[in-house]
Enzyme design. Structure first.
Site, PDB file in Angstrom:
ATOM      1  N   ASP A 300     -15.512 -15.940 -15.731  1.00 37.46           N
ATOM      2  CA  ASP A 300     -14.860 -17.147 -15.239  1.00 37.46           C
ATOM      3  C   ASP A 300     -14.533 -16.918 -13.759  1.00 37.46           C
ATOM      4  O   ASP A 300     -14.599 -15.798 -13.239  1.00 37.46           O
ATOM      5  CB  ASP A 300     -13.632 -17.519 -16.066  1.00 37.46           C
TER       6      ASP A 300
HETATM    7  C1  BGC Z   1     -12.774 -22.694 -15.329  1.00 34.43           C
HETATM    8  C2  BGC Z   1     -14.126 -22.754 -15.973  1.00 34.43           C
HETATM    9  C3  BGC Z   1     -15.114 -23.439 -15.074  1.00 34.43           C
HETATM   10  C4  BGC Z   1     -15.151 -22.662 -13.768  1.00 34.43           C
HETATM   11  C5  BGC Z   1     -16.162 -23.221 -12.789  1.00 34.43           C
HETATM   12  C6  BGC Z   1     -12.840 -22.125 -13.931  1.00 34.43           C
HETATM   13  O1  BGC Z   1     -11.643 -22.280 -13.270  1.00 34.43           O
HETATM   14  O2  BGC Z   1     -11.903 -21.939 -16.122  1.00 34.43           O
HETATM   15  O3  BGC Z   1     -14.042 -23.401 -17.216  1.00 34.43           O
HETATM   16  O4  BGC Z   1     -16.359 -23.517 -15.664  1.00 34.43           O
HETATM   17  O5  BGC Z   1     -13.874 -22.714 -13.174  1.00 34.43           O
HETATM   18  O6  BGC Z   1     -15.793 -24.447 -12.332  1.00 34.43           O
END
Ligand code: BGC
Length: 761
Positions: A300
């Site tokens: 993440d």
């Molecule tokens: C989120 C993810 C997301 C990623 C990219 C993160 O802050 O937890 O779910 O896919 O950002 O945008």
């Protein structure tokens, strides 16, 4: 967080320059490379040609500068990213969208880097790209797996037309805590329903052939436990036991693997004190080991770096080492793999075989997507124009929006509304809001592009409709900033609302949360109506009690006063682009609601986390005195249970029959009758209780459901087969077992289903 505008300009200029100099030339790695059998060979051949730095480059993912969906990194400006692209040190980019932009970055990777390996382009296509479907929690309330699959298929087709070939969805985290903002993004509290929906979403995004230009790679996230953030506070500690992990959290993830999901995303949280990104047990032992997942894992956003804040790694270098050793294949925006991994390999701290394994996984998915055959296969300007926003997509969004609505209360058949001769007062800022229905994950949608309830109701022209805002919803939010100040205590427009209500036959009040009030980083401690909406509601109620409350919200709310006092309540979530049309069609009875809640609605915040599949405890019922499991000031049960939802017609269940076919198979049947006056759909739900087991089992577990449509007076026999898969469970060693003994079977229209039979296996 401000967007770095100067850098955006610099980066865009660089892309434009490159695009002008070079025309579409054949990529350095072409030929027919997508045949399934040949992929492994081709991956190995390519790997042999790669330097260590190029391998590590494939494990590096950068954000484009257009849409920040996390904290912007300090390091790594546009010029450096550009350099890295040219050097082959970038395997993927996220948040680059639109054919022109995608082509821009792809050209650099393919035409300027030594090996010309194409980028995989990721984006959060969560419930639609530009045409927005209901938020996933709402979609889940439809219990309509085919409509949900279709919604993901549409999202994939639109996103693919905009240059994207990888979505960071589905989010399959089980969520029990309405305080957590991201409950809007998942399928709710139940692992069985969650698993079915997870599978439907993966199949929708990926289709049956990933090499088509209409399908994109899916990503199951967030592995694992993120939905159990303590006290619902975003990014908080997670502390779950083995049984919960195996039986509640893992199943939807495993369902995505079974459905062939190509990627996984790990999570921000710790599990047993180890951040998911550095968690070998999760990534190597369970996911890639036990479940034999053969795609790749992306971290993440910035979560490798965050392991220093967690207190696991003393610096970025150690964090990169831990993440790579634990099986995180691609670094989203920590910039630490590209900086540290090659060195760590040379120092012997990370085995090169781990790097090779990660790179093979990433290349494999790129081959499967057909990117080596044609890196620009998602970059067709004509298709982009023709496909995005198609009428058929709006129709699918409307269809699912109607199916997602849950009728919570309807005394004296106040609903459906009469179509003629009525004076209707429509009240609430959300009734005219064209932005909030799009929800939180709608980066590529046009602002204010949803049909509002006001617009939807205006289509029914033979009533007199008066609109009054009454009050703003709450503190305003935008996508990435915390708050925008607006006056949240302003009651100056109450009088107009009260006046409109006084002379109305029916008052429709649209209240709840604005779109950005749920989602990532939007935890709440209060679950009532924000701002002065409750005051507005009670002020209107004083002059006209004939109120239909239409809720727009991204999470379960506490609705005790509403349930006690109002004749009709409609849960309409955030329904996407077609929101207002869907709500109006349900209010006017052109669609008979059939949605069922995918999460329990509490009576008080203090009950949260609350869920139907709880454990019995040693003191479940009210012995005289206080020494049993209860609250002094509130009931244990939720206000609206999981699986609950009404219809404009009524259904009767009878004739529950069970037969034990073998020690591993039980047949169940029940008769469902439409006992009302309208055609309607019912979600027939089957729950089991395994009374005694070596690890205690929940009081109820959903193990089957079927969506049935019946005309008035029609009856149908519905059958279910329960096998080992439904009757067994995971023990504390992670082994799936079926134990003999007594089971109760319950069938009905929600998780309180009372038609019951007991069998012995
Ligand atoms: C989120 C993810 C997301 C990623 C990219 C993160 O802050 O937890 O779910 O896919 O950002 O945008």
């Amino acid at each position: 967080m401000k967007k770095p505008f100067l850098i955006v300009i610099l980066f865009s200029v660089l892309f434009t320059a490159v695009s002008c100099i070079k025309s579409d030339s054949t990529p350095s790695l072409s030929s027919s490379l997508t045949s399934v059998q040949g992929i492994e060979k081709k991956v190995n051949e390519l790997l042999d040609r790669m330097t260590l730095e190029e391998k590590v480059g494939q494990m590096n993912q950068y954000v484009g500068f257009w849409d920040l969906t996390g904290p912007a990194p300090d390091s790594g400006d546009a010029a450096e990213k550009y350099e890295h692209l040219r050097n082959g040190y970038v395997g993927s980019m996220l948040n680059v969208r639109g054919v022109e932009n995608v082509r821009g970055v792809q050209k650099i990777a393919v035409e300027e880097s030594r090996l010309g390996i194409p980028l995989i382009i990721g984006f959060d296509v969560i419930h639609g790209y530009e045409t927005i479907s209901p938020i996933p929690l709402a979609e889940s309330a439809s219990w309509d797996l085919e409509a949900i699959r279709k919604s993901s298929e549409v999202a994939a087709e639109e996103a693919a037309a905009a240059g994207i070939n990888w979505t960071f969805a589905p989010m399959v985290d089980i969520t029990r805590d309405a305080r957590w903002g991201r409950v809007m993004e998942g399928a709710g509290e139940d692992p069985y329903l969650g698993s079915k929906i997870a599978k439907a979403r993966v199949l929708g995004f990926q289709g049956t052939d990933l090499s088509q230009h209409t399908t994109i790679a899916a990503c199951a996230k967030h592995f694992a436990g993120y939905g159990f953030s303590e006290s619902g506070r975003e990014y908080n500690t997670v502390d779950v036991g083995t049984s919960t992990l195996n039986n509640m959290i893992f199943p939807p993830f495993q369902a995505t693997v079974d459905a062939g999901v190509r990627t996984f995303m790990n999570a921000f949280n710790v599990l047993n004190g180890i951040p998911a990104t550095g968690n070998k047990y999760l990534q190597r032992d369970v996911l890639k080991g036990k479940w034999a997942f053969d795609g790749f894992v992306v971290t993440d956003w910035g979560s490798i770096d965050e392991m220093t804040s967690h207190g696991l790694a003393k610096d970025g270098k150690e964090a990169a080492m831990i993440a790579a050793n634990a099986g995180s294949d691609m670094d989203m925006e920590s910039h630490l793999y590209v900086k540290e991994l090659a060195g760590l390999v040379r120092e012997g701290k990370v085995k090169e075989s781990f790097i090779d394994d990660a790179v093979k996984r990433i290349l494999k998915v790129k081959f499967e997507l057909g990117l080596f055959e044609d890196p620009y296969k998602y970059c067709d300007e004509v298709r982009e124009k023709e496909v995005i926003g198609q009428q058929a997509f709006h129709e699918a969004a409307l269809d699912l929006a109607k199916k997602s609505i849950v009728l919570l209360k309807n005394d004296n058949q106040l609903l459906p509304l009469k179509k003629q001769g009525q004076k209707i007062a429509l009240i609430g800022a959300l009734a005219a809001d064209k932005n909030s229905p799009l929800g939180n994950w709608r980066i590529a949608a046009k602002d204010h592009s949803a049909v509002s309830v006001l617009e939807g109701m205006q289509a029914y022209k033979e009533n007199k409709l008066t609109y009054a805002k009454g009050a703003d919803v709450s503190i305003g939010y935008t996508a990435f900033t915390a708050q925008v100040q607006i006056n949240t205590s302003d009651k100056s427009e109450f009088p107009q609302a009260i006046e409109a209500a006084k002379s109305a036959d029916v008052v429709v009040m649209v209240l709840g949360e604005i779109g950005y009030q749920s989602g990532e980083g939007r935890s709440r401690t209060k679950l009532g109506l924000p701002g002065v909406q409750q005051e507005l509601l009670e002020a209107v109620y004083k002059v006209n009690k004939n109120i239909v409350l239409v809720l727009n919200n991204g999470r379960p709310l506490v609705l005790n006063w509403h349930h006690e006092n109002l004749p009709a309540i409609v849960e309409a979530w955030q329904l996407g682009t077609q929101s207002g049309n869907a709500i109006a069609q349900v209010l006017y009875g052109d669609y008979n609601p059939s949605g069922k809640l995918p999460m329990s609605f509490p009576r008080a915040v203090g009950q949260v986390p609350i869920y139907y599949n709880y454990k019995n405890t040693g003191r479940p019922t009210g012995a005289p005195g206080v020494f049993w499991s209860h609250y002094e000031d509130e009931e244990n049960s939720p206000l609206y249970p999981f699986g609950y939802g009404l219809s404009y017609t009524s259904f009767e269940y009878s004739n529950l029959k069970t037969s034990v076919v073998s020690e591993k198979e039980v047949q169940v049947s029940v008769t469902l009758k439409n006992s009302g006056k309208q055609t309607g759909k019912e979600v027939v739900q089957l729950y089991i209780r395994d009374h005694f087991a070596s690890v205690t089992r929940p009081v109820r577990e959903l193990k089957g459901f079927e969506l049935v449509s019946l005309v008035p007076n029609e009856s149908q026999e519905i059958s279910f087969t329960l096998t080992e898969k439904e009757l067994g469970f995971y023990d504390n060693n992670g082994n799936f077992i079926l134990e003999s003994g007594d089971f109760s079977i319950f069938v009905g229209g929600d998780s309180n289903a009372n038609l019951q039979s007991t069998i012995t296996l």
